[in-house]
Design an enzyme around this catalytic site. Structure first.
Site, mmCIF file in Angstrom:
data_model
loop_
_atom_site.group_PDB
_atom_site.id
_atom_site.type_symbol
_atom_site.label_atom_id
_atom_site.label_comp_id
_atom_site.label_asym_id
_atom_site.label_seq_id
_atom_site.Cartn_x
_atom_site.Cartn_y
_atom_site.Cartn_z
ATOM 1 C CE1 TYR A 62 -3.408 -2.700 -0.469
ATOM 2 C CE2 TYR A 62 -4.048 -1.937 1.848
ATOM 3 C CZ TYR A 62 -4.281 -2.713 0.687
ATOM 4 O OH TYR A 62 -5.402 -3.713 0.425
ATOM 5 C CD GLU A 65 -2.158 5.109 -6.165
ATOM 6 O OE1 GLU A 65 -2.862 5.714 -5.540
ATOM 7 O OE2 GLU A 65 -2.350 3.695 -5.967
#
Length: 241
Positions: A165, A172
């Site tokens: 994660y 991102e």
């Protein structure tokens, strides 16, 4: 945005820990097929990444080798919103839509639309994180639906997120950041006044707001998964005792 619960969503977390009536036989068969296809799709992406890396001997520009399957299977996750909407999966429609749309947005509205970022290493960072996460996630759902979930998949589902994660979120954010200069220079997707609708939209500012939204949202999703991990892994240990 990661897909825990995601993420997920993300991709969404379609299992949950609540005990409730499952889908009917037809819906279960459909969900098994869907999850098998999605697992296979992300495996294709993983194989494409590894094969291209071994051929080129470099991790740079690997995105182009998996661009089409990535777009196809990540967009295919939109079906998960429909699964929640019709009730065959017991997850929140709003949460699932948020998790899935965040990834679809990054795939199409950032990486596809701003071609200058496709060479960035940050793209590979989130693609690798997504790929491993989704192979595990869809495998988890498939075996859960078949009532035959191997412990290794359950363990991977509730353990590897600890690394994947943050890795995905970092990729991102760096990708969106890398897109900002091009978006500002070209005015991509921006709408200026005056126009007949008397409406303006600055995509550059919107991307900055998207980046800022990670600050309150990511920690909640991340620590929620730690909470889920404690429940699931502890329950498994109690069973084995």
């Amino acid at each position: 945005m990661p897909t825990p619960p995601t993420a997920s969503a993300r991709p969404a977390e379609n299992g949950g820990q609540r005990k409730r009536r499952g889908p009917g036989a037809l819906a279960t068969a459909y969900l098994v097929i869907y999850n098998v296809v999605m697992t296979a799709g992300w495996l294709v992406i993983a194989v494409g990444l590894v094969r291209t890396y071994l051929t080129k001997g470099s991790y740079h520009n690997l995105y182009y080798s998996i661009e089409r399957p990535l777009k196809f299977f990540q967009t295919g996750a939109l079906l998960e919103i429909g699964h929640c909407a019709v009730g065959i999966v017991p997850s929140s429609v709003v949460l699932t839509a948020f998790q899935v749309m965040s990834r679809v947005f990054l795939t199409w509205a950032v990486t596809h639309s701003v071609r200058e970022v496709q060479n960035e290493d940050s793209v590979l960072l989130f693609v690798v994180a997504w790929t491993i996460t989704e192979i595990i996630r869809y495998s988890f759902y498939t075996f859960s639906l078949l009532n035959h979930l191997p412990y290794i998949i359950k363990w991977a589902r509730y353990t590897l997120f600890i690394v994947l994660y943050p890795m995905g979120v970092t990729g991102e954010l760096l990708t969106i950041y890398a897109a900002l200069p091009t978006v500002k220079k070209t005015g991509l997707y921006s709408i200026s006044l005056p126009n007949k609708y008397n409406f303006s939209f600055d995509y550059y500012t919107f991307l900055i707001l998207v980046m800022m939204s990670y600050i309150p949202i990511f920690p909640q999703l991340y620590f929620h998964m730690f909470h889920q991990r404690r429940k699931v892994i502890t329950a498994e240990h109690k069973k084995s005792d």
